[in-house]
Design a protein around this motif. Structure first.
Motif, mmCIF file in Angstrom:
data_model
loop_
_atom_site.group_PDB
_atom_site.id
_atom_site.type_symbol
_atom_site.label_atom_id
_atom_site.label_comp_id
_atom_site.label_asym_id
_atom_site.label_seq_id
_atom_site.Cartn_x
_atom_site.Cartn_y
_atom_site.Cartn_z
ATOM 1 N N GLY A 1 0.656 26.406 155.112
ATOM 2 C CA GLY A 1 1.977 26.946 155.407
ATOM 3 C C GLY A 1 2.050 27.922 156.568
ATOM 4 O O GLY A 1 3.108 28.452 156.852
ATOM 5 N N ALA A 2 0.925 28.177 157.230
ATOM 6 C CA ALA A 2 0.943 29.115 158.360
ATOM 7 C C ALA A 2 0.376 28.440 159.596
ATOM 8 O O ALA A 2 -0.568 27.664 159.503
ATOM 9 C CB ALA A 2 0.112 30.353 158.024
ATOM 10 N N ASP A 3 0.968 28.738 160.772
ATOM 11 C CA ASP A 3 0.418 28.235 162.029
ATOM 12 C C ASP A 3 -0.860 29.003 162.328
ATOM 13 O O ASP A 3 -0.820 30.217 162.531
ATOM 14 C CB ASP A 3 1.419 28.412 163.175
ATOM 15 C CG ASP A 3 2.338 27.218 163.323
ATOM 16 O OD1 ASP A 3 2.076 26.193 162.656
ATOM 17 O OD2 ASP A 3 3.296 27.302 164.106
ATOM 18 N N THR A 4 -1.972 28.292 162.354
ATOM 19 C CA THR A 4 -3.282 28.908 162.557
ATOM 20 C C THR A 4 -3.908 28.347 163.830
ATOM 21 O O THR A 4 -3.914 27.130 164.014
ATOM 22 C CB THR A 4 -4.195 28.593 161.344
ATOM 23 O OG1 THR A 4 -3.483 28.900 160.140
ATOM 24 C CG2 THR A 4 -5.475 29.400 161.402
ATOM 25 N N PRO A 5 -4.453 29.201 164.709
ATOM 26 C CA PRO A 5 -5.121 28.681 165.904
ATOM 27 C C PRO A 5 -6.301 27.782 165.519
ATOM 28 O O PRO A 5 -7.011 28.065 164.563
ATOM 29 C CB PRO A 5 -5.620 29.934 166.623
ATOM 30 C CG PRO A 5 -4.894 31.075 166.007
ATOM 31 C CD PRO A 5 -4.470 30.654 164.646
ATOM 32 N N LEU A 6 -6.485 26.714 166.278
ATOM 33 C CA LEU A 6 -7.543 25.749 165.978
ATOM 34 C C LEU A 6 -8.910 26.413 165.911
ATOM 35 O O LEU A 6 -9.713 26.129 165.036
ATOM 36 C CB LEU A 6 -7.545 24.626 167.014
ATOM 37 C CG LEU A 6 -8.613 23.554 166.870
ATOM 38 C CD1 LEU A 6 -8.534 22.874 165.517
ATOM 39 C CD2 LEU A 6 -8.500 22.529 167.967
ATOM 40 N N LYS A 7 -9.178 27.360 166.834
ATOM 41 C CA LYS A 7 -10.511 27.964 166.846
ATOM 42 C C LYS A 7 -10.761 28.865 165.639
ATOM 43 O O LYS A 7 -11.895 29.250 165.401
ATOM 44 C CB LYS A 7 -10.792 28.673 168.163
ATOM 45 C CG LYS A 7 -9.840 29.714 168.595
ATOM 46 C CD LYS A 7 -10.259 30.236 169.960
ATOM 47 C CE LYS A 7 -9.131 30.983 170.626
ATOM 48 N NZ LYS A 7 -9.403 31.333 171.970
ATOM 49 N N ALA A 8 -9.728 29.158 164.847
ATOM 50 C CA ALA A 8 -9.922 29.909 163.610
ATOM 51 C C ALA A 8 -10.288 28.973 162.458
ATOM 52 O O ALA A 8 -10.744 29.419 161.406
ATOM 53 C CB ALA A 8 -8.669 30.691 163.269
ATOM 54 N N LEU A 9 -10.086 27.675 162.653
ATOM 55 C CA LEU A 9 -10.346 26.696 161.590
ATOM 56 C C LEU A 9 -11.602 25.864 161.816
ATOM 57 O O LEU A 9 -12.020 25.140 160.917
ATOM 58 C CB LEU A 9 -9.154 25.722 161.476
ATOM 59 C CG LEU A 9 -7.826 26.313 161.056
ATOM 60 C CD1 LEU A 9 -6.732 25.256 161.134
ATOM 61 C CD2 LEU A 9 -7.916 26.862 159.656
ATOM 62 N N ALA A 10 -12.165 25.933 163.026
ATOM 63 C CA ALA A 10 -13.269 25.036 163.342
ATOM 64 C C ALA A 10 -14.138 25.594 164.461
ATOM 65 O O ALA A 10 -13.722 26.471 165.207
ATOM 66 C CB ALA A 10 -12.716 23.669 163.762
ATOM 67 N N THR A 11 -15.329 25.029 164.545
ATOM 68 C CA THR A 11 -16.220 25.332 165.654
ATOM 69 C C THR A 11 -15.962 24.307 166.748
ATOM 70 O O THR A 11 -15.993 23.105 166.486
ATOM 71 C CB THR A 11 -17.695 25.240 165.207
ATOM 72 O OG1 THR A 11 -17.888 26.107 164.094
ATOM 73 C CG2 THR A 11 -18.627 25.627 166.325
ATOM 74 N N LEU A 12 -15.720 24.774 167.962
ATOM 75 C CA LEU A 12 -15.457 23.885 169.094
ATOM 76 C C LEU A 12 -16.698 23.853 169.976
ATOM 77 O O LEU A 12 -17.244 24.898 170.314
ATOM 78 C CB LEU A 12 -14.268 24.379 169.906
ATOM 79 C CG LEU A 12 -12.980 24.666 169.130
ATOM 80 C CD1 LEU A 12 -11.933 25.261 170.040
ATOM 81 C CD2 LEU A 12 -12.465 23.426 168.472
ATOM 82 N N SER A 13 -17.137 22.652 170.355
ATOM 83 C CA SER A 13 -18.301 22.551 171.240
ATOM 84 C C SER A 13 -18.150 21.363 172.179
ATOM 85 O O SER A 13 -17.281 20.515 171.993
ATOM 86 C CB SER A 13 -19.581 22.409 170.412
ATOM 87 O OG SER A 13 -19.526 21.238 169.622
ATOM 88 N N THR A 14 -19.014 21.312 173.176
ATOM 89 C CA THR A 14 -19.031 20.206 174.138
ATOM 90 C C THR A 14 -20.447 19.634 174.183
ATOM 91 O O THR A 14 -21.287 20.148 174.918
ATOM 92 C CB THR A 14 -18.620 20.665 175.547
ATOM 93 O OG1 THR A 14 -19.415 21.789 175.885
ATOM 94 C CG2 THR A 14 -17.166 21.025 175.622
#
Length: 179
Positions: free
Chosen positions: A40-53
């Motif tokens: 129910g809340a807009d959460t930034p993607l980087k707060a929900l997951a690890t981002l890598s390349t």
């Protein structure tokens, strides 16, 4: 009000906006603007997951909560980035296709537009500062010479920060056009 600090913040904001423009390589900052509807809340993607390349053409997203996988995938698919997420059950991978010459030119125009918005913000700060100096002169807090000196300082500061935005724009355009 510290004029220099305000102008610095304006330049930093312009740089953050530049980071959202795609180049030919994968970069986690592409996903900075994506937020996911999570409980129910807009959460930034980087707060929900690890981002890598893992490589130059792939972004990898490893959610902290496996239940958010579908929500993250949907948020990326519906974003204005034009990227297609691939979900393998554990991680989401996004292939960054190489840019066509036409897309590169479009992204350069977009970068120029963002730079112009940044310069407009700097000019607005300059205008407010000069108005404040003129009011001080009118209220007899500053002499005419002091007022002119202060206005010159504000103009020089503005010129310096506008040159900085121009420099960052040139770097971003070079990055976009590099194949």
């Amino acid at each position: 009000m510290d004029i220099e600090a305000s102008m610095q913040k304006s330049v930093e904001s312009t740089l953050r906006t530049f980071n959202s423009i795609r180049t030919g390589r994968a970069n986690p900052s592409l996903l900075d603007k994506i937020s996911v509807e999570y409980y129910g809340a807009d959460t930034p993607l980087k707060a929900l997951a690890t981002l890598s390349t893992p490589d130059a053409q792939t972004l990898q997203i490893q959610p902290f909560d496996a239940g958010s996988m579908g929500l993250i995938e949907k948020a990326i698919a519906t974003s204005d980035l034009g990227l297609t997420p691939n979900n393998d059950g554990r991680v989401i991978r996004i292939n960054i296709p190489p840019l066509t010459e036409e897309r590169r030119k479009e992204f350069c125009k977009l970068a120029a537009k963002y730079a112009e918005e940044g310069k407009v913000a700097l000019r607005n700060i300059r205008r407010d500062a000069i108005d404040k100096v003129k009011r001080s002169e009118k209220d007899a807090e500053l002499s005419e010479d002091q007022s002119r000196d202060e206005q010159d300082k504000v103009q020089k500061l503005t010129d310096r920060f506008i040159a900085l935005v121009e420099k960052h724009l040139a770097e971003k355009e070079a990055d976009i056009l590099k194949v």
